[in-house]
Every structure is written in structure tokens, then in C-alpha cells.
Design an enzyme around this catalytic site. Structure first.
Site, PDB file in Angstrom:
ATOM      1  N   THR A 127      25.612   7.958   7.061  1.00  0.00           N
ATOM      2  CA  THR A 127      26.944   8.493   6.811  1.00  0.00           C
ATOM      3  C   THR A 127      27.351   8.398   5.350  1.00  0.00           C
ATOM      4  OG1 THR A 127      27.886   6.334   7.407  1.00  0.00           O
ATOM      5  CG2 THR A 127      27.760   8.002   9.139  1.00  0.00           C
ATOM      6  N   LYS A 182       6.109   7.211  -1.739  1.00  0.00           N
ATOM      7  CA  LYS A 182       7.533   6.916  -1.609  1.00  0.00           C
ATOM      8  C   LYS A 182       7.694   5.851  -0.544  1.00  0.00           C
ATOM      9  CE  LYS A 182      10.264   8.072   1.085  1.00  0.00           C
ATOM     10  NZ  LYS A 182      10.923   7.438   2.308  1.00  0.00           N
ATOM     11  N   THR A 234       8.500   3.588   6.563  1.00  0.00           N
ATOM     12  CA  THR A 234       9.007   4.862   6.056  1.00  0.00           C
ATOM     13  C   THR A 234       8.392   5.058   4.691  1.00  0.00           C
ATOM     14  OG1 THR A 234      11.097   4.526   7.168  1.00  0.00           O
ATOM     15  CG2 THR A 234      11.024   6.262   5.583  1.00  0.00           C
ATOM     16  N   THR A 238      13.505   9.108  -1.158  1.00  0.00           N
ATOM     17  CA  THR A 238      14.761   9.070  -0.396  1.00  0.00           C
ATOM     18  C   THR A 238      15.659   8.012  -1.026  1.00  0.00           C
ATOM     19  OG1 THR A 238      13.646   7.670   1.253  1.00  0.00           O
ATOM     20  CG2 THR A 238      13.855  10.025   1.747  1.00  0.00           C
ATOM     21  N   ASN A 266      21.915   0.029   4.224  1.00  0.00           N
ATOM     22  CA  ASN A 266      21.536   0.400   5.581  1.00  0.00           C
ATOM     23  C   ASN A 266      22.704   0.432   6.560  1.00  0.00           C
ATOM     24  OD1 ASN A 266      18.482   0.836   5.862  1.00  0.00           O
ATOM     25  ND2 ASN A 266      18.693  -0.895   4.453  1.00  0.00           N
TER      26      ASN A 266
END
Length: 409
Positions: free
Chosen positions: A409, A184, A195, A158, A404
Site C-alpha cells: 500500500t 535483484k 524474492t 524492486t 514491509n
């Protein structure tokens, strides 16, 4: 301690190096860019399997589906992963979509559904674009190959800047056995996992119960000893598949080569964990913290996690400020037994405190070390016991805030 003399590092190895594994990665359209966003690992036989998951009480739908698959026989034959969308906090629809991913993967690979695990990573709170994902799943078989390990490694990223992989060869019963990993993780990283997704393959012959026990133990020394930002995510998973195609005698704790295999397995996990910490969002430094002289291993781990997770320590490292006061303050709030009068602190080879008393040191030398070294080492000796622990993190930079502040967006 891990001895690299017990195994050989395979520099060009991938997740498909162990016998019986193929993989692939491709772009199906989840990500706006053309970066790969769906991938799969497939074993030619049902593989003994194990997994560990996030301790966050909010867990993404794929975790429940994977747990369900493993409960059947403790075996897996395929893992399907998408990036760019976490399928987390998506209600009943998220569970339906994760089940659909499992069913479609099983269909195109001609496998029972309970031999398929599902994993997702990315933005929380958005439903999966299932038309794109199902199209990608249907293209997996034609892209699957023994050379697909690198593509798989790319498909799970990501905000990561780099692919994370490692492969080793170890001798068991005189036979070559391979252990490989891909992972990842860059942000939302904290002990109890984050994550982060980790996938480990091996051709060792080992039963799922033994594999699960080993994974639990090693995770506490590797994936649960990293932090980037103190946030534990909803999707964290580490899965292991063992094909058994090396045909060694089944591994267990009384096997003569058990500790050799364990050392190699821990090395693979530790390398992946460190690479996640090194690639922390906006990071410029890998930071390793070692605490020795604690009363228990758990106390040492708590101290490490508190130091490595301190925003003040991380900021000081980014600013090349040898502020040892932030380190000892973190030790003091770790919630463990200490003697306030016996603590030693070292930054790299520079001693800053002995028996809780400041030691004069060269500020310019310390500043040079913090600015120029790619890896920063903090060593703390509590001097009240014989236990130790080690963990990894990174500095806290302006770039982390930028990434972050606009992640969604």
C-alpha cells in the site's frame, strides 16, 4: 575455497560483456515512478542454458513458462523480465499473460517462442497490466545494445537500494572467457532462494547439461546460503546463458581448465548472493557466518542457516550487543550432531567461547566492532569433524518492519 588468482575481476563489466550479448531496460508503466520496470537480455545465437528455481510449492506463472522453454532444447536466446508485479497467485490468467509475454518477445525479436524465458518480480496476487507490458516489449528491440547492461540491472529492482552486478575474465584453453552476472533481491530472502532473480551470461563453450550440473552445485554454496528474513518467495529464479562465442574446447569435468572456470563461476554467484544479503531491506550490516568442524558439509550448512536466520542474532547485531548466547542457542537447535562441550565462538577477532566455556572479552571492543564494521563475521567451530560452510545475511532493523508493514500500500 575460491582463489581470485585464477581469474581477473572486470570492474566496468556488465551482463553484456561476454561475447554475443545485448541488453536493455526501460520504463513501461508498471511502477508508478519513472524507474525502469521491464528489461531483456538477448544473445545473437541460441545459447546453452540452465536454470534453478524456488523450492516454494507456490510458484509464479513465469517459472512454468521458462521451464517449458528450456525443456525443448536446453537453449535460450532471450530473457524478458518485468519488475513491480510478480504475476504470482494470479490463476489461469497469470499463465495466459506469461505465455503472451513470451510470444510477444519472440515476435519482436524474430525468435522461436521456446528460445524465450520469462521472469517477473514484485507484488503477489495482482494481474499484470498487459497493455503496458506489451508496449514495453515492443520497444525492447530499439533499445537493445551492448551498453545496455546497467539499464537491465536497474529494470529488475524492486525494494533494492542498489544494482547488483559482477564480471570476471578467466583463461580457458589460452582464450579469454567472460562470466557476468546481474541480480535483484532485498526482502523475502531465505535459503532455497527468495524474492531474488539472478542472471548470468558467459561466452564459454559449455553444454547445457554441464551448465545445469554446475549451476545446481554452485547455487547450494551461494544463492542458497543467504537469508534476510526467513521467507522463501514464489518467483526465485537464477538463469544462465552460454553463447559459446569464446570458442574454447567444450568445458566438462575432465577439461584441464574445468576447476578454473568453476572457481570463476562460483565467485560470480557468491558476489551476487552477498550483495543481495548486504542490501537486505532496512539492513545496516552484512553478516557472514562460518561454521567449521562439523561432521558433514550439510550439517555445517544447516548450522550456518540457523544462525544467520535467527531473529535474535540479527537483532543483537543491529543493537551492537555481543550476545554470544543467542549464537550457541541457534547452533543447539540446528538439528545437527554436536558435542555441547566442544564449541568455540568468535565475533570478528574477539574470542567469546572456547570448548563451550565463556571467555572474558572486552565488551566495549565488541560493541565498537558491531557498531563500526560494515561487515560482521561470526565464526563457530564445532570441533567434531572436518566439514565447513559459509553463509550471509544482515541485521534486523526497525526499517525492515516499516518497509514491509506497507509494502503493498
Amino acid at each position: 575455497m575460491i582463489s581470485e588468482q585464477t581469474f581477473k575481476i572486470i570492474r566496468d563489466g556488465t551482463i553484456t560483456t561476454p561475447k554475443g550479448f545485448k541488453a536493455c531496460g526501460l520504463h513501461c508503466g508498471i511502477k508508478r515512478s519513472k524507474r525502469y520496470d521491464i528489461g531483456s537480455i538477448v544473445c545473437e545465437v541460441p545459447a546453452e542454458a540452465a536454470a534453478v528455481y524456488t523450492l516454494n510449492k507456490i510458484q509464479a506463472a513465469p517459472l512454468g513458462i521458462t521451464k517449458n522453454s528450456l525443456q525443448k532444447e536446453g537453449k535460450l536466446q532471450a530473457i524478458v523480465v518485468n519488475s513491480g508485479n510478480a504475476n504470482a497467485c494470479t490463476g489461469k490468467q497469470g499463465e495466459i499473460d506469461a505465455l503472451h509475454m513470451r510470444a510477444e518477445t519472440a515476435k519482436v525479436l524474430e525468435l522461436p517462442e521456446y528460445y524465450v524465458a520469462v521472469s517477473s518480480t514484485g507484488v503477489i496476487g495482482e494481474c499484470l497490466p498487459m497493455d503496458k507490458i506489451l508496449d514495453g516489449i515492443r520497444r525492447l528491440p530499439s533499445n537493445m545494445s551492448n551498453e545496455g547492461g546497467r539499464d537491465f540491472g536497474q529494470s529488475i529492482l524492486t525494494t533494492d537500494l542498489t544494482e547488483k552486478s559482477v564480471c570476471v575474465e578467466v583463461e580457458i584453453n589460452g582464450k579469454p572467457v567472460y562470466i557476468s552476472g546481474a541480480a535483484k533481491g532485498s526482502g523475502m530472502i531465505h535459503p532455497n532462494m527468495a524474492t531474488m532473480l539472478g542472471f548470468i551470461t558467459t561466452d564459454a563453450n559449455i553444454q547445457s547439461t554441464q551448465l545445469q550440473s554446475l549451476l545446481n552445485e554452485v547455487t547450494d554454496l551461494s544463492f542458497n546460503m543467504i537469508t534476510v528474513d526467513g521467507d522463501t518467495s514464489t518467483n526465485d529464479t537464477v538463469m544462465v546463458m552460454a553463447s559459446g562465442l569464446a570458442y574454447n574446447d567444450s568445458l566438462h569435468q575432465n577439461h584441464p581448465d574445468w576447476f578454473v572456470f568453476k572457481a570463476a563461476f562460483q565467485y560470480v554467484s557468491e558476489v551476487l548472493a552477498k550483495e543481495i544479503a548486504r542490501d537486505g531491506e532496512g539492513a545496516t550490516k552484512l553478516v557472514e557466518v562460518e561454521v567449521v568442524g562439523a561432521e558433514t558439509d550439510e550439517d555445517a550448512r544447516k548450522a550456518v542457516k540457523t544462525i544467520i536466520g535467527s531473529s535474535l542474532v540479527k537483532s543483537a547485531i543491529f543493537g551492537a550487543d555481543a550476545n554470544w548466547g543467542r549464537i550457541i542457542a541457534a547452533v543447539g537447535r540446528a538439528g545437527i550432531p554436536i558435542n555441547p562441550d566442544t564449541i568455540d565462538i568468535r565475533l570478528g577477532e574477539i574470542t567469546m567461547m572456547e570448548q563451550s566455556t565463556p571467555v572474558p572479552f572486552d565488551e566495549l571492543q565488541a560493541e565498537f566492532y558491531l557498531k563500526k564494521a560494515a561487515e560482521i563475521h561470526i565464526h563457530v567451530n564445532l570441533n567434531i569433524g572436518n566439514s565447513r560452510a559459509k553463509g550471509w545475511g544482515c541485521d534486523l532493523t526497525y526499517e525492515y518492519v516499516r518497509i514491509n508493514a506497507s509494502y503493498r500500500t
